[in-house]
Design a protein around this motif. Structure first.
Motif, PDB file in Angstrom:
ATOM      1  N   THR A   1       0.996  -1.065   0.045  1.00  0.00           N
ATOM      2  CA  THR A   1       0.053  -0.206  -0.191  1.00  0.00           C
ATOM      3  C   THR A   1       0.713   1.297   0.114  1.00  0.00           C
ATOM      4  N   ILE A   2       0.427   2.366  -0.310  1.00  0.00           N
ATOM      5  CA  ILE A   2       1.293   3.512  -0.397  1.00  0.00           C
ATOM      6  C   ILE A   2       0.551   4.336   0.699  1.00  0.00           C
ATOM      7  N   ILE A   3       1.372   4.919   1.759  1.00  0.00           N
ATOM      8  CA  ILE A   3       1.240   5.482   2.902  1.00  0.00           C
ATOM      9  C   ILE A   3       1.997   6.781   2.771  1.00  0.00           C
ATOM     10  N   VAL A   4       1.074   7.849   2.950  1.00  0.00           N
ATOM     11  CA  VAL A   4       1.346   9.259   2.963  1.00  0.00           C
ATOM     12  C   VAL A   4       1.779   9.769   4.349  1.00  0.00           C
ATOM     13  N   ASP A   5       3.173  10.028   4.498  1.00  0.00           N
ATOM     14  CA  ASP A   5       3.268  10.466   6.007  1.00  0.00           C
ATOM     15  C   ASP A   5       3.043  11.925   5.895  1.00  0.00           C
ATOM     16  N   LEU A   6       2.066  12.594   6.360  1.00  0.00           N
ATOM     17  CA  LEU A   6       1.943  13.962   6.280  1.00  0.00           C
ATOM     18  C   LEU A   6       2.823  14.499   7.140  1.00  0.00           C
ATOM     19  N   LYS A   7       3.316  14.241   8.195  1.00  0.00           N
ATOM     20  CA  LYS A   7       4.072  14.945   9.345  1.00  0.00           C
ATOM     21  C   LYS A   7       5.423  14.990   8.202  1.00  0.00           C
ATOM     22  N   ALA A   8       6.083  14.052   7.820  1.00  0.00           N
ATOM     23  CA  ALA A   8       7.279  13.925   6.920  1.00  0.00           C
ATOM     24  C   ALA A   8       7.152  14.908   5.790  1.00  0.00           C
ATOM     25  N   LEU A   9       5.961  15.003   5.029  1.00  0.00           N
ATOM     26  CA  LEU A   9       5.865  15.738   3.950  1.00  0.00           C
ATOM     27  C   LEU A   9       5.862  17.096   4.286  1.00  0.00           C
ATOM     28  N   LYS A  10       5.261  17.456   5.442  1.00  0.00           N
ATOM     29  CA  LYS A  10       5.090  18.835   5.891  1.00  0.00           C
ATOM     30  C   LYS A  10       6.633  19.175   6.269  1.00  0.00           C
ATOM     31  N   LYS A  11       7.334  18.490   6.955  1.00  0.00           N
ATOM     32  CA  LYS A  11       8.513  18.931   7.203  1.00  0.00           C
ATOM     33  C   LYS A  11       9.617  19.214   5.917  1.00  0.00           C
ATOM     34  N   THR A  12       9.488  18.368   5.128  1.00  0.00           N
ATOM     35  CA  THR A  12      10.094  18.542   3.830  1.00  0.00           C
ATOM     36  C   THR A  12       9.775  19.729   2.940  1.00  0.00           C
ATOM     37  N   LEU A  13       8.557  19.969   2.963  1.00  0.00           N
ATOM     38  CA  LEU A  13       7.859  21.107   2.416  1.00  0.00           C
ATOM     39  C   LEU A  13       8.443  22.343   3.092  1.00  0.00           C
ATOM     40  N   GLU A  14       8.424  22.487   4.212  1.00  0.00           N
ATOM     41  CA  GLU A  14       8.762  23.686   5.178  1.00  0.00           C
ATOM     42  C   GLU A  14      10.396  23.753   4.859  1.00  0.00           C
ATOM     43  N   ALA A  15      11.064  22.745   4.819  1.00  0.00           N
ATOM     44  CA  ALA A  15      12.495  22.885   4.710  1.00  0.00           C
ATOM     45  C   ALA A  15      12.744  23.276   3.106  1.00  0.00           C
ATOM     46  N   GLN A  16      11.920  22.793   2.208  1.00  0.00           N
ATOM     47  CA  GLN A  16      12.380  23.323   0.769  1.00  0.00           C
ATOM     48  C   GLN A  16      11.986  24.720   0.791  1.00  0.00           C
ATOM     49  N   GLN A  17      10.873  25.284   1.414  1.00  0.00           N
ATOM     50  CA  GLN A  17      10.175  26.864   1.369  1.00  0.00           C
ATOM     51  C   GLN A  17      11.143  27.452   2.307  1.00  0.00           C
ATOM     52  N   ASP A  18      11.958  27.026   3.380  1.00  0.00           N
ATOM     53  CA  ASP A  18      12.983  27.853   4.067  1.00  0.00           C
ATOM     54  C   ASP A  18      14.138  28.233   3.182  1.00  0.00           C
ATOM     55  N   GLY A  19      14.615  27.045   2.348  1.00  0.00           N
ATOM     56  CA  GLY A  19      15.820  27.246   1.520  1.00  0.00           C
ATOM     57  C   GLY A  19      15.579  28.041   0.345  1.00  0.00           C
ATOM     58  N   SER A  20      14.243  28.515   0.037  1.00  0.00           N
ATOM     59  CA  SER A  20      14.003  29.250  -1.146  1.00  0.00           C
ATOM     60  C   SER A  20      13.745  30.726  -1.003  1.00  0.00           C
ATOM     61  N   ASP A  21      13.834  30.952   0.293  1.00  0.00           N
ATOM     62  CA  ASP A  21      13.658  32.375   0.738  1.00  0.00           C
ATOM     63  C   ASP A  21      14.648  33.308   0.409  1.00  0.00           C
TER      64      ASP A  21
END
Length: 94
Positions: free
Chosen positions: A74-94
């Motif tokens: 099955t495909i499990i989407v770990d929303l906490k991990a995705l949120k951390k990754t997304l926030e890290a990418q947004q912090d790096g692009s500022d």
């Protein structure tokens, strides 16, 4: 031939599953899935939209378990991990 995408949300202990059936061509199926994603995106709050879009993009990556069904049952989407990754990418692009 009738073309349709019929789906049903099935909540369970580990999250939510979607069961669906489809009739039509692969182009029709792709368009229907795209419309389903768009409808869901339009319904969620503005705060969640970036994470949902990010999750969809990650699921479509060539190394995603979506394209390697034998690797994962099955495909499990770990929303906490995705949120951390997304926030890290947004912090790096500022």
């Amino acid at each position: 031939m009738n073309r349709f995408l019929k789906y049903e949300w099935r909540p369970h202990d580990g999250g939510t599953q979607i069961a669906f059936s489809f009739e039509g061509t692969i182009v029709d199926a792709t368009a229907a899935v795209g419309r389903l994603i768009q409808q869901f995106y339009d319904m969620i709050d503005d705060h969640t939209k970036p994470m949902f879009a990010f999750a969809c993009k990650r699921l479509m990556d060539k190394d995603s378990p979506v394209w390697n069904p034998k690797d994962e049952e099955t495909i499990i989407v770990d929303l906490k991990a995705l949120k951390k990754t997304l926030e890290a990418q947004q912090d790096g692009s500022d």
